[in-house]
Scaffold this active site. Structure first.
Site, mmCIF file in Angstrom:
data_model
loop_
_atom_site.group_PDB
_atom_site.id
_atom_site.type_symbol
_atom_site.label_atom_id
_atom_site.label_comp_id
_atom_site.label_asym_id
_atom_site.label_seq_id
_atom_site.Cartn_x
_atom_site.Cartn_y
_atom_site.Cartn_z
ATOM 1 N N ASN A 13 2.540 0.679 -2.117
ATOM 2 C CA ASN A 13 2.439 0.735 -3.581
ATOM 3 C C ASN A 13 3.385 1.838 -4.022
ATOM 4 O O ASN A 13 3.084 3.019 -3.854
ATOM 5 C CB ASN A 13 0.999 1.042 -4.005
ATOM 6 C CG ASN A 13 0.874 1.281 -5.494
ATOM 7 O OD1 ASN A 13 1.816 1.043 -6.259
ATOM 8 N ND2 ASN A 13 -0.283 1.775 -5.923
ATOM 9 N N TRP A 14 4.525 1.430 -4.542
ATOM 10 C CA TRP A 14 5.547 2.427 -4.903
ATOM 11 C C TRP A 14 5.205 3.177 -6.183
ATOM 12 O O TRP A 14 5.871 4.154 -6.525
ATOM 13 C CB TRP A 14 6.907 1.731 -5.059
ATOM 14 C CG TRP A 14 7.552 1.362 -3.760
ATOM 15 C CD1 TRP A 14 7.029 1.532 -2.494
ATOM 16 C CD2 TRP A 14 8.856 0.783 -3.583
ATOM 17 N NE1 TRP A 14 7.938 1.083 -1.555
ATOM 18 C CE2 TRP A 14 9.055 0.621 -2.189
ATOM 19 C CE3 TRP A 14 9.860 0.377 -4.460
ATOM 20 C CZ2 TRP A 14 10.232 0.076 -1.663
ATOM 21 C CZ3 TRP A 14 11.029 -0.162 -3.940
ATOM 22 C CH2 TRP A 14 11.212 -0.305 -2.552
ATOM 23 N N LYS A 15 4.231 2.693 -6.950
ATOM 24 C CA LYS A 15 3.861 3.324 -8.223
ATOM 25 C C LYS A 15 5.111 3.443 -9.122
ATOM 26 O O LYS A 15 5.936 2.550 -9.103
ATOM 27 C CB LYS A 15 3.163 4.671 -7.967
ATOM 28 C CG LYS A 15 2.010 4.502 -6.944
ATOM 29 C CD LYS A 15 1.102 5.668 -6.830
ATOM 30 C CE LYS A 15 -0.002 5.352 -5.812
ATOM 31 N NZ LYS A 15 -0.992 6.404 -5.677
ATOM 32 N N HIS A 98 -6.040 -0.875 -9.791
ATOM 33 C CA HIS A 98 -5.779 0.415 -9.148
ATOM 34 C C HIS A 98 -6.455 1.525 -9.949
ATOM 35 O O HIS A 98 -6.493 1.470 -11.184
ATOM 36 C CB HIS A 98 -4.273 0.663 -9.049
ATOM 37 C CG HIS A 98 -3.957 1.810 -8.148
ATOM 38 N ND1 HIS A 98 -4.048 3.113 -8.567
ATOM 39 C CD2 HIS A 98 -3.605 1.856 -6.841
ATOM 40 C CE1 HIS A 98 -3.754 3.916 -7.547
ATOM 41 N NE2 HIS A 98 -3.478 3.172 -6.487
ATOM 42 N N GLU A 100 -5.493 4.336 -10.794
ATOM 43 C CA GLU A 100 -4.636 4.958 -11.820
ATOM 44 C C GLU A 100 -4.619 4.110 -13.093
ATOM 45 O O GLU A 100 -4.533 4.636 -14.205
ATOM 46 C CB GLU A 100 -3.220 5.170 -11.256
ATOM 47 C CG GLU A 100 -3.208 6.301 -10.223
ATOM 48 C CD GLU A 100 -2.167 6.167 -9.137
ATOM 49 O OE1 GLU A 100 -1.232 5.373 -9.285
ATOM 50 O OE2 GLU A 100 -2.306 6.867 -8.116
ATOM 51 N N GLU A 170 -10.107 2.226 -2.047
ATOM 52 C CA GLU A 170 -9.328 3.443 -2.259
ATOM 53 C C GLU A 170 -10.196 4.506 -2.923
ATOM 54 O O GLU A 170 -10.339 4.520 -4.156
ATOM 55 C CB GLU A 170 -8.122 3.152 -3.158
ATOM 56 C CG GLU A 170 -7.142 2.166 -2.546
ATOM 57 C CD GLU A 170 -5.727 2.377 -3.090
ATOM 58 O OE1 GLU A 170 -4.822 2.537 -2.281
ATOM 59 O OE2 GLU A 170 -5.555 2.420 -4.317
ATOM 60 N N GLY A 176 -3.274 10.381 -3.270
ATOM 61 C CA GLY A 176 -2.227 11.338 -3.629
ATOM 62 C C GLY A 176 -2.647 12.791 -3.475
ATOM 63 O O GLY A 176 -1.962 13.693 -3.957
ATOM 64 N N SER A 216 -3.921 8.493 0.900
ATOM 65 C CA SER A 216 -3.283 9.442 1.822
ATOM 66 C C SER A 216 -3.172 8.911 3.247
ATOM 67 O O SER A 216 -3.205 9.686 4.205
ATOM 68 C CB SER A 216 -4.005 10.799 1.788
ATOM 69 O OG SER A 216 -3.933 11.367 0.488
ATOM 70 N N GLY A 237 0.603 4.640 -0.635
ATOM 71 C CA GLY A 237 1.404 5.145 -1.742
ATOM 72 C C GLY A 237 2.586 5.951 -1.226
ATOM 73 O O GLY A 237 3.622 5.416 -0.840
ATOM 74 N N GLY A 238 2.429 7.270 -1.176
ATOM 75 C CA GLY A 238 3.523 8.180 -0.838
ATOM 76 C C GLY A 238 4.291 7.794 0.416
ATOM 77 O O GLY A 238 5.532 7.809 0.423
HETATM 78 P P1 13P Z 1 -1.284 7.739 -1.520
HETATM 79 O O1 13P Z 1 -1.037 7.022 -0.196
HETATM 80 O O2 13P Z 1 -0.065 8.379 -2.062
HETATM 81 O O3 13P Z 1 -2.481 8.628 -1.436
HETATM 82 O O4 13P Z 1 -1.651 6.584 -2.559
HETATM 83 C C1 13P Z 1 -2.601 5.650 -2.220
HETATM 84 C C2 13P Z 1 -2.620 4.596 -3.261
HETATM 85 O O5 13P Z 1 -2.989 4.846 -4.395
HETATM 86 C C3 13P Z 1 -2.138 3.271 -2.899
HETATM 87 O O6 13P Z 1 -2.408 2.351 -3.887
#
Ligand code: 13P
Length: 255
Positions: A13-15, A98, A100, A170, A176, A216, A237-238
Site C-alpha cells: 500500500n503505497w499510500k 483502510h 487512514e 491492521e 506506521g 509495520s 506500507g512503508g
Molecule cells: P506500515 O507498514 O507503514 O505500518 O503501514 C501499514 C498499512 O497501513 C498498510 O495498509
C-alpha cells in the site's frame, strides 16, 4: 486449520507516495526481485500512478490495485473514482476501509460495505481492512470490534463473491508506528476475523478466506508473522516503497 486451503497474498500500500515516473522505476526494480514468487503479489498505488504501474507490471507476476473506490457508479461526486473506471484502466484489486480513510476521511463501516459491494459487482478483488485502536484494545474490545467491522463490511456479500475478498487485519496502533503486533497478537487478531467469517458463512468458507496482517510489517519481522497459522499474507506500507525490503517479505511468504 489448513493454510494450504487459501492463497497467500503480499500487497503493498503505497499510500500518498510516488509520482508516475517514480512508480514505473520502483516496479521495474521490483519485477526481477519478486519473479517466481509462490504467493500473489499486489501493489496498490495512488490513482494517478495506475496507468504507469499497469504498464510497468505488464508480463510480470505483479498485479495492480487502487487504494480506494467510490460506491456510486457515476454522477455528481467531485473528486471520486468509480469501480468501473478502475477496472477500465487495468486495476484488479482495491483496498477498502483502510484506517487512514476511516480516521481522516470520515469513512464508516456502512460506506465501507457499500464500496465493497460496488467493487465486487464491477469484478474487482477487495482488500477489506479492519483493526482496533490502542484505546479499544486497552478497553478489551478487540474481538468485538474486529467481528463487528468484518460482518458489517461484508453485509450482502454472497459466499461466491467472498472468493474475491481478502481481509486485512491492521491494528491502528501498529500502522506506521514501527510498533508491530507480536506474532501471537497478529495470529489472534486474524483468528477473530476468521471467526467472524465463520459465524457469517460457515467454518468451511472461513478456512478458505485469505486474512492478511498489516502494521509495520518489514523485512525483519515478516517471516515470524507469516509463520502463524492465521496469517495468510501481509498488507505493507512503508516497506513496500523499497524494492529490496518488499522482495524479502515476498520471499518469506513463498516459503
Ligand atoms: P506500515 O507498514 O507503514 O505500518 O503501514 C501499514 C498499512 O497501513 C498498510 O495498509
Amino acid at each position: 486449520m489448513n493454510k494450504a486451503l487459501r492463497r497467500t497474498v503480499i500487497a503493498g500500500n503505497w499510500k500518498m507516495n510516488k509520482t508516475p515516473d517514480e512508480a514505473k522505476a520502483l516496479i521495474e526494480e521490483m519485477k526481477p526481485l519478486v519473479a517466481g514468487a509462490d504467493c500473489d503479489v499486489v501493489l496498490c498505488v495512488p490513482y494517478v500512478d495506475i496507468p504507469a504501474a499497469v504498464e510497468a507490471a505488464k508480463g510480470s507476476n505483479i498485479r495492480i490495485g487502487a487504494e480506494n473506490v467510490h460506491f456510486k457508479a457515476s454522477g455528481a461526486y467531485t473528486g471520486e473514482v468509480s469501480a468501473d473506471m478502475l477496472k477500465a484502466v487495468g486495476v484488479e484489486y482495491v483496498i477498502i476501509g483502510h484506517s487512514e480513510r476511516r480516521q481522516y476521511f470520515g469513512e464508516t463501516d456502512q460506506t465501507v460495505n457499500l464500496r465493497t459491494l460496488a467493487a465486487l459487482n464491477a469484478g474487482l478483488k477487495v482488500i477489506l481492512c479492519v483493526g482496533e485502536t490502542l484505546e479499544q484494545r486497552e478497553l478489551g474490545y478487540t474481538e468485538t470490534l474486529l467481528k463487528y467491522q468484518t460482518k458489517i463490511g461484508l453485509t450482502n456479500v454472497t459466499a461466491e463473491q467472498l472468493k474475491n475478498v481478502i481481509i486485512a487485519y491492521e491494528p491502528v496502533w501498529a500502522i506506521g508506528t514501527g510498533v508491530t503486533a507480536t506474532d501471537d497478537q497478529a495470529d489472534e487478531g486474524n483468528g477473530f476475523v476468521r471467526a467472524a467469517v465463520a459465524e457469517a458463512y460457515g467454518a468451511d468458507v472461513a478456512e478458505t478466506v485469505t486474512v492478511q496482517y498489516g502494521g509495520s510489517m518489514n523485512a525483519k519481522n515478516a517471516e515470524g508473522l507469516l509463520s502463524k497459522v492465521n496469517v495468510d499474507g501481509g498488507l505493507i506500507g512503508g516497506a513496500s516503497l523499497k524494492a529490496p525490503d518488499f522482495s524479502v517479505i515476498v520471499k518469506a511468504a513463498s516459503k
